[in-house]
Write a protein that holds these residues in place. Sequence first.
Motif, PDB file in Angstrom:
ATOM      1  N   PRO A 331       0.957  -1.226   0.061  1.00  0.00           N
ATOM      2  CA  PRO A 331      -0.050  -0.119   0.069  1.00  0.00           C
ATOM      3  C   PRO A 331       0.861   1.235   0.118  1.00  0.00           C
ATOM      4  O   PRO A 331       1.909   1.450   0.716  1.00  0.00           O
ATOM      5  CB  PRO A 331      -0.663   0.141   1.250  1.00  0.00           C
ATOM      6  N   HIS A 332       0.423   2.191  -0.818  1.00  0.00           N
ATOM      7  CA  HIS A 332       1.212   3.435  -0.749  1.00  0.00           C
ATOM      8  C   HIS A 332       0.255   4.577  -1.549  1.00  0.00           C
ATOM      9  O   HIS A 332      -0.725   4.252  -2.132  1.00  0.00           O
ATOM     10  CB  HIS A 332       2.352   3.353  -1.716  1.00  0.00           C
ATOM     11  N   ASN A 333       0.589   5.983  -1.411  1.00  0.00           N
ATOM     12  CA  ASN A 333      -0.066   6.938  -1.834  1.00  0.00           C
ATOM     13  C   ASN A 333       0.762   7.574  -3.068  1.00  0.00           C
ATOM     14  O   ASN A 333       1.390   8.431  -2.570  1.00  0.00           O
ATOM     15  CB  ASN A 333      -1.097   7.745  -0.875  1.00  0.00           C
ATOM     16  N   SER A 334       0.804   7.424  -4.292  1.00  0.00           N
ATOM     17  CA  SER A 334       1.557   8.135  -5.034  1.00  0.00           C
ATOM     18  C   SER A 334       1.064   9.431  -5.207  1.00  0.00           C
ATOM     19  O   SER A 334       1.644  10.348  -5.801  1.00  0.00           O
ATOM     20  CB  SER A 334       1.364   7.267  -6.569  1.00  0.00           C
ATOM     21  N   GLU A 335      -0.135  10.009  -4.918  1.00  0.00           N
ATOM     22  CA  GLU A 335      -0.394  11.451  -4.705  1.00  0.00           C
ATOM     23  C   GLU A 335       0.411  12.213  -3.795  1.00  0.00           C
ATOM     24  O   GLU A 335       0.420  13.337  -4.339  1.00  0.00           O
ATOM     25  CB  GLU A 335      -2.012  11.385  -4.449  1.00  0.00           C
ATOM     26  N   HIS A 336       1.000  11.647  -2.899  1.00  0.00           N
ATOM     27  CA  HIS A 336       1.773  12.188  -1.940  1.00  0.00           C
ATOM     28  C   HIS A 336       3.545  12.451  -2.504  1.00  0.00           C
ATOM     29  O   HIS A 336       3.962  12.996  -1.855  1.00  0.00           O
ATOM     30  CB  HIS A 336       1.985  11.824  -0.727  1.00  0.00           C
ATOM     31  N   ARG A 351       9.729  10.781   3.761  1.00  0.00           N
ATOM     32  CA  ARG A 351       8.629  10.448   4.619  1.00  0.00           C
ATOM     33  C   ARG A 351       8.893   9.033   5.042  1.00  0.00           C
ATOM     34  O   ARG A 351       9.764   8.358   4.530  1.00  0.00           O
ATOM     35  CB  ARG A 351       7.497  10.388   3.720  1.00  0.00           C
ATOM     36  N   SER A 353       7.161   6.416   4.728  1.00  0.00           N
ATOM     37  CA  SER A 353       6.649   5.712   3.804  1.00  0.00           C
ATOM     38  C   SER A 353       6.857   6.384   2.385  1.00  0.00           C
ATOM     39  O   SER A 353       5.767   7.292   2.279  1.00  0.00           O
ATOM     40  CB  SER A 353       5.492   4.727   4.003  1.00  0.00           C
ATOM     41  N   GLN A 354       7.667   5.952   1.488  1.00  0.00           N
ATOM     42  CA  GLN A 354       7.616   6.809   0.267  1.00  0.00           C
ATOM     43  C   GLN A 354       8.231   6.017  -0.736  1.00  0.00           C
ATOM     44  O   GLN A 354       9.349   5.429  -0.782  1.00  0.00           O
ATOM     45  CB  GLN A 354       8.788   7.855   0.493  1.00  0.00           C
ATOM     46  N   TRP A 355       7.331   6.038  -1.997  1.00  0.00           N
ATOM     47  CA  TRP A 355       7.920   5.097  -3.159  1.00  0.00           C
ATOM     48  C   TRP A 355       7.960   5.793  -4.299  1.00  0.00           C
ATOM     49  O   TRP A 355       8.678   5.032  -5.377  1.00  0.00           O
ATOM     50  CB  TRP A 355       6.771   3.944  -3.129  1.00  0.00           C
ATOM     51  N   ARG A 403       4.925  13.936 -13.319  1.00  0.00           N
ATOM     52  CA  ARG A 403       4.167  13.197 -12.711  1.00  0.00           C
ATOM     53  C   ARG A 403       3.170  12.245 -13.684  1.00  0.00           C
ATOM     54  O   ARG A 403       3.034  10.705 -13.596  1.00  0.00           O
ATOM     55  CB  ARG A 403       2.985  13.767 -11.830  1.00  0.00           C
TER      56      ARG A 403
END
Length: 434
Positions: A331-336, A351, A353-355, A403
């Motif tokens: 799980p991750h949020n690419s919007e961030h 962060r 968690s940062q991908w 992006r």
Amino acid sequence: MQHPHDTSAGMAAPPLLALYRDVRARSLDYCAPLALEDYGLQAMPETSPPKWHLAHTTWFFETFLLQPFLPGYAPFNTAFRSLFNSYYNSVGQPFSRARRGLLSRPTLDEVHAWRVTVDRAMARLLTTPHPQHTEIRRRLLIGAHHEMQHQELFFTDIQYSLSCNPLRPAYLPLHHTWLAETAAPPLAWQALPGGVYQIGAEAVQTSAFDFAFDNELPRHRTFLEPFEIAARPISNGEWLAFMADGGYHNPELWLADGWAACQAQQWQAPLYWEHSPHTGWQSFTLYGMQPIDPARPVCHISGYEADAFARWASARLPTEQEWETAVSQLPHNSEHAQFIDSGHYHPQPVRASQWFGSVWEWTASSYAPYPGYRPPAGALGEYNGKFMCNQLVLRGGSCVSDRRQLRPSYRNFFYPADRWQYSGLRLARSAAPH
């Protein structure tokens, strides 16, 4: 200087034309802070002057879309076919890459006039019914994403060229706080089981803007042993610890080619880092010289340095198969994620968690074709396939990436000694089978 834009449309543009206009306008916007003298800078053969980037991306649309598909279109200047060809040998003999900075002519005004001419012709092509619409759409998307790539190269190239000036000129003044209030969050690990996974882009297109480069195809199966991967990139603070522990002076940590490069180039720190007893460690950025912030991800390191750090940390670099699987499964949020739309032209503090974004991440994988890969026919087949030799894959995008380009399957590639990109690293390690 006012940059000309084509504003001839009196109504809402069709989607493909709107995409085209947006991408083309961004190139001019990114160049706006430059002085006229900056447009011809080329500090090493691997970089290109800003004026060349503006011209080459225009050459792409004229060569691969207007000349074959717009009846009656005449090239703006036939000499430009060679001057601004990058590496498409099937199109003609490119001008020497290392000598692009010598092209004082055509002038910047001529390049801008060429862009306006091509933009107006592209508007006609994209608003007129055409029997080759599918192929036009395919090439338009390649061209748009190609220009996004050159926009990123614009930032990395101008940073390197400005860094060679003893005045340390800034691309932009700093309008925000630089140092973080806290250190980087502790490094956490994510575990993934071994097994068969699918990687690569989907060939089926579900919308008019679905896009992947040919080197992301075909989607295929890969077998992975159990592994763990760090939830964020490595920070400057962690890199400072590597340096303090003699990381640049211990040959046991380095690959043979890496140690040879380290010694030959006298690497003591990442590119752009400088130390003074008065200021401590500082780095040249697009905002000029700034203090090293321990909370930001380390960047401007080579693949050799990334590999040495991983050994020092009792870990390794992930393979590109592991990286893509982790991004697809965890799980991750690419919007961030931090990309060029953040307005910050340097990686922001990491962060927990940062991908995606901030820095490109070196992998241990050689840039090679996927099983079943076939380069496209014709000159556009030279875009990716012929570079699948002696380079390493990087994943994830950077703070100066668009992006719209980034997706789990996107493959960037550079030689392992290259350092002028926003390149960092993420750690991985093998896990015992359950």
